[in-house]
Design a protein around this motif. Structure first.
Motif, PDB file in Angstrom:
ATOM      1  N   ASN A 672       0.826  -1.211   0.000  1.00 55.83           N
ATOM      2  CA  ASN A 672       0.000   0.000   0.000  1.00 55.83           C
ATOM      3  C   ASN A 672       0.860   1.261   0.000  1.00 55.83           C
ATOM      4  O   ASN A 672       1.449   1.615   1.021  1.00 55.83           O
ATOM      5  N   PRO A 673       0.936   1.967  -1.136  1.00 46.97           N
ATOM      6  CA  PRO A 673       1.714   3.205  -1.169  1.00 46.97           C
ATOM      7  C   PRO A 673       0.985   4.404  -0.574  1.00 46.97           C
ATOM      8  O   PRO A 673       1.580   5.470  -0.394  1.00 46.97           O
ATOM      9  N   VAL A 674      -0.311   4.238  -0.272  1.00 45.45           N
ATOM     10  CA  VAL A 674      -1.103   5.368   0.220  1.00 45.45           C
ATOM     11  C   VAL A 674      -0.770   5.676   1.676  1.00 45.45           C
ATOM     12  O   VAL A 674      -0.578   6.832   2.056  1.00 45.45           O
ATOM     13  N   LEU A 675      -0.706   4.632   2.509  1.00 47.20           N
ATOM     14  CA  LEU A 675      -0.403   4.831   3.922  1.00 47.20           C
ATOM     15  C   LEU A 675       1.115   4.871   4.097  1.00 47.20           C
ATOM     16  O   LEU A 675       1.771   3.897   4.436  1.00 47.20           O
ATOM     17  N   LYS A 676       1.648   6.052   3.868  1.00 41.12           N
ATOM     18  CA  LYS A 676       3.089   6.274   3.923  1.00 41.12           C
ATOM     19  C   LYS A 676       3.390   7.419   4.879  1.00 41.12           C
ATOM     20  O   LYS A 676       2.753   8.474   4.814  1.00 41.12           O
ATOM     21  N   GLN A 677       4.350   7.197   5.768  1.00 39.88           N
ATOM     22  CA  GLN A 677       4.748   8.221   6.720  1.00 39.88           C
ATOM     23  C   GLN A 677       6.061   8.852   6.261  1.00 39.88           C
ATOM     24  O   GLN A 677       7.052   8.165   6.030  1.00 39.88           O
ATOM     25  N   GLY A 725      -6.906  11.955  -8.162  1.00 43.86           N
ATOM     26  CA  GLY A 725      -6.403  11.715  -6.818  1.00 43.86           C
ATOM     27  C   GLY A 725      -7.458  11.293  -5.822  1.00 43.86           C
ATOM     28  O   GLY A 725      -7.117  10.907  -4.697  1.00 43.86           O
ATOM     29  N   SER A 726      -8.731  11.333  -6.182  1.00 44.09           N
ATOM     30  CA  SER A 726      -9.782  10.887  -5.273  1.00 44.09           C
ATOM     31  C   SER A 726      -9.825   9.359  -5.247  1.00 44.09           C
ATOM     32  O   SER A 726      -9.272   8.695  -6.115  1.00 44.09           O
TER      33      SER A 726
END
Length: 755
Positions: A672-677, A725-726
């Motif tokens: 998952n590249p979306v949940l990136k810190q 981006g949505s």
């Protein structure tokens, strides 16, 4: 951008620390700190015998009781700031569930049946489950972090490493310590510890009790009527009783009982995307949330252990360690974090395990030997209901994933010459697992127990179709659970060269394995995933250059094969089907560097630096369609810079502490590249005082003073990303994307009295 931020922050903090009193990560021995004598001798039990850390050919960090107190370290997760390439963070959902990774190896999912990749030990007793593993430090002597596979001496599920929580041994006299802490968010903690001799020089009783409370960092903006709306609050009680018996000079026995009850609310996640099905906006505060579930939560653990040690003679000692632990965790997890039940998961986790270990330590002329026998029996069960209110159905999953394991191990250090020694070790493990999974659809919103909304109570659960097991009659019903067994031989080979009294070089090869397991979420009849195997090569140097300067450096190469991975693939034609298939879907190669340095500038001023770097390659199975991005919870860099200044006054010694900790960017899930810190840095400052007579003490501690916001967990059930981006709706019919965050800026004051 992350490297630029790192350079600027580190430069600024280094400059600040050079002109102000601050704290060093000065490792402490088991007894009181000796000031004015340069570098300290640090004793550890990384190889199950007491040794100086400079003589142990293992990458290990040790933090003693005095250092923990001076820095205000109160929970196990804070230890990650002092050990390179280490992740110890509070998982999603509760305050007590641990996410642990070392060198890119760990376990993300805390569901029953999944095995950890980093072993957690309390006085050499293995904690099998992550629930309750975020230990609040009570009556602790030291914390040891062993990095790299520890399969020979510690066995299965230490492919990443091991974390050892060592409690204090009693002194034999009458002691009592009372401590109170107040701080941000109405923190109000009380800790009481002490010991009493029951029979002089023979029998001693020790005790510890902690009542730890804090208001929430945020609130549930929407919750069911009558529910407590605090989010990220703390309501925890911990107790410990110890009985130590010295029947003779060569005998020592210790009986321990401990219990922890965490009644903190379930944690609500922060929505990173607006809901398509509700009008509630994204909260302004990262610690605010919405929920349609009850907010109560419970994590209860209880354990008892017995250790008996017999020094047969000057060369041989025998030890027995037996333990029994159980935990019960009813919880409420609102995946969608909205005021309606789009994707709600009330759940129950129930674990019991027992272990027995018989160990021998022998020191001969030119060699030493540690060996033993080990037996472990675990029952791990659970139940959860995935309530999909928008679809009018509930998916119920329950079952057990039990195991029995037996092992024999031995490790020897052999002197070849006066300076050259050889380490040879091996462990043989046989493990058998038995699993059953029950999975099916139920109409409407269903909870695990009939009175779940009003509060937790034991009652019969719901029966649903079975999905994992043996159907001998072909009638769709399972007449026996599925079983699988594995045998594993895990070796260790090392060579050490003691160039002089203060310099040691070492090279080692070690192997570890993580248990094979069945999928506790199986929606069809699956085979068990095979064990994970980690092969590691290390090159290290441990050197005291003089009385002021110490450097411990390790280079490592880690090959992690057969990584167990859950592939989540929703059925585009049926939003109620969420396929979660478990398999050995990937392998990884990691190479890296760890450096720990101490510089004692004067008798009163010292500095520490802990640096971790790793370079990882992740390769996935060709049959897996979901692309894997990289290693989860594993930044490329971790840096801890700290300093300490001790000042003598007419009212007692005062110690100023300060430190800067940086974690490079990391992802929370491997697919998952979306949940990136993004990379972030934290500044911590403390000042502690002790009276002349040593009875009174106090500490003022500021943590995360720059108020960094950083993700430690999350959920992602989106259906994809549009060109603008949505997010597209995913499982449950909404854009479920939520994150959980680490602690914000806090300031606390601790005052204690002891005699």
């Amino acid at each position: 951008m992350g490297n630029t931020k790192l350079t600027l922050c580190a430069t600024a903090v280094l400059g600040a620390l050079s002109v102000m009193p601050a704290i060093a990560q000065e490792q402490q021995p088991a007894d009181a700190q000796q000031r004015g004598r340069g570098l300290e001798r640090i004793e550890v039990t990384a190889r199950k015998t007491v040794e100086s850390i400079q003589e142990v050919p293992v990458a290990v960090t040790s933090i003693g009781a005095m250092e923990l107190a001076e820095k205000g370290i109160s929970v196990l997760t804070e230890v990650q700031q002092f050990s390179p390439n280490t992740t110890l963070q509070t998982s999603r959902g509760t305050n007590s569930t641990l996410t642990a990774f070392i060198r890119g190896v760990g376990q993300q999912d805390p569901l029953w049946g999944y095995e950890p990749g980093v072993g957690i030990y309390i006085d050499d007793v293995y904690m099998a489950r992550p629930q309750g593993a975020v230990l609040d430090l009570l009556d602790v002597q030291r914390i040891e972090v062993l990095r790299g596979p520890q399969g020979t001496l510690y066995g299965k599920n230490t492919v990443g490493g091991a974390v050892k929580y060592v409690t204090k041994q009693m002194s034999g006299g009458t002691e009592f310590n009372a401590e109170a802490t107040v701080g941000s968010y109405s923190q109000r903690d009380v800790k009481l510890t002490g010991q009493i001799p029951l029979i002089e020089d023979k029998l001693f009783l020790g005790f510890g009790y902690g009542d730890l409370n804090r208001d929430g960092y945020g609130s549930f903006l929407v919750a069911p009527a009558g529910q407590d709306r605090e989010n990220y609050n703390k309501d925890l009680k911990a107790a410990r009783v110890t009985l130590e018996f010295h029947p003779a000079d060569d005998w020592f026995m210790r009986l321990n009982w401990d219990k922890t009850t965490d009644d903190s609310n379930s944690k609500g996640g922060y929505r990173l995307a607006p809901s398509l099905l509700t009008e509630a906006p994204i909260p302004d505060n990262k610690y605010d949330s919405y929920t349609s579930l009850p907010t109560w939560n419970k994590v209860e653990l209880e354990g008892i252990s017995l250790m008996v040690n017999w020094d047969v003679n000057d060369a041989l000692s025998l030890k027995y360690i037996g333990a029994s632990r159980e935990s019960d965790s009813p919880t409420n997890i609102d995946f969608d974090n909205t005021g309606i039940n789009l994707f709600d998961v009330p759940a129950v986790y129930d674990d019991e395990n027992t272990s027995h270990e018989l160990q021998a330590n022998y020191r001969g002329d030119g060699y030493s030997l540690v060996g033993g026998l080990y037996a472990y029996d675990s029952e791990s069960c659970g139940l959860f209901d995935a309530i999909l209110g928008g679809l009018g159905v509930t998916l119920e999953t329950s079952g057990c994933n039990n195991s029995e394991a037996y092992a024999a191990y031995a490790q020897s250090s052999i002197d070849i010459t006066e300076k050259l020694s050889l380490t040879l070790g091996a462990r043989y493990t046989r493990e058998e697992k038995e699993a059953s999974v029950f999975y099916g659809f139920l109409p409407g919103a269903v909870y695990p127990y009939s009175d779940w909304i009003d509060g937790y109570a034991r009652a019969p659960g719901l029966g649903v179709p079975m999905s994992l097991g043996v159907d001998s009659n072909g009638d769709g019903l399972l007449d026996a659970p599925k079983t699988a067994s594995w045998n594993r031989f895990t070796p260790r080979v090392g060579i050490e060269y003691q160039m002089d009294r203060d310099t040691m070089f070492y090279a080692s090869y070690a192997q570890g394995f993580k248990s094979g397991t069945f999928n506790p979420r199986a929606s069809k009849n699956e085979r068990a995933a095979d064990p994970e195997i980690a092969d590691s090569v290390e090159l290290g140097m441990k050197k005291d250059w003089n009385e002021q300067w110490r450097t411990n450096v390790t280079l490592f190469w880690l090959n992690h094969k057969d990584r167990q991975y859950i592939v989540v693939e929703a059925d585009p034609n049926d939003p109620t089907v969420l396929g979660q298939n478990l398999g050995n879907a990937a392998k990884s190669k990691v190479k890296g560097l760890e450096a720990e340095m101490t510089y004692v500038a004067t008798d009163d001023l010292s500095f520490d630096l802990a640096l971790g770097y790793l370079d990882a390659e992740l390769e996935q199975d060709k049959n897996i369609s979901t692309p894997l991005i990289g290693l989860s919870n594993t930044p490329d860099y971790t840096i801890a810079l700290s300093a300490k200044y001790a000042l003598d006054t007419d009212y007692g010694p005062v110690v100023f502490n300060g430190g800067y900790y940086y974690r490079d960017e990391y992802i929370l899930f491997e697919d998952n590249p979306v949940l990136k810190q993004d990379g972030y840095g934290m500044v911590n400052l403390s000042v502690s005082w002790e009276s002349i007579d040593g009875n009174w003490y106090a500490g003022l501690h500021g943590k995360n003073l720059t108020d960094e916001e950083y993700m430690v967990g999350g959920y992602s059930f989106i259906g994809g990303i549009n060109p603008d981006g949505s997010y597209l709706p995913g499982f449950g019919g909404d854009t479920t994307l939520a994150a959980y965050y680490g602690d914000p800026r806090t300031i606390s004051l601790t005052v204690g009295y002891r005699f």
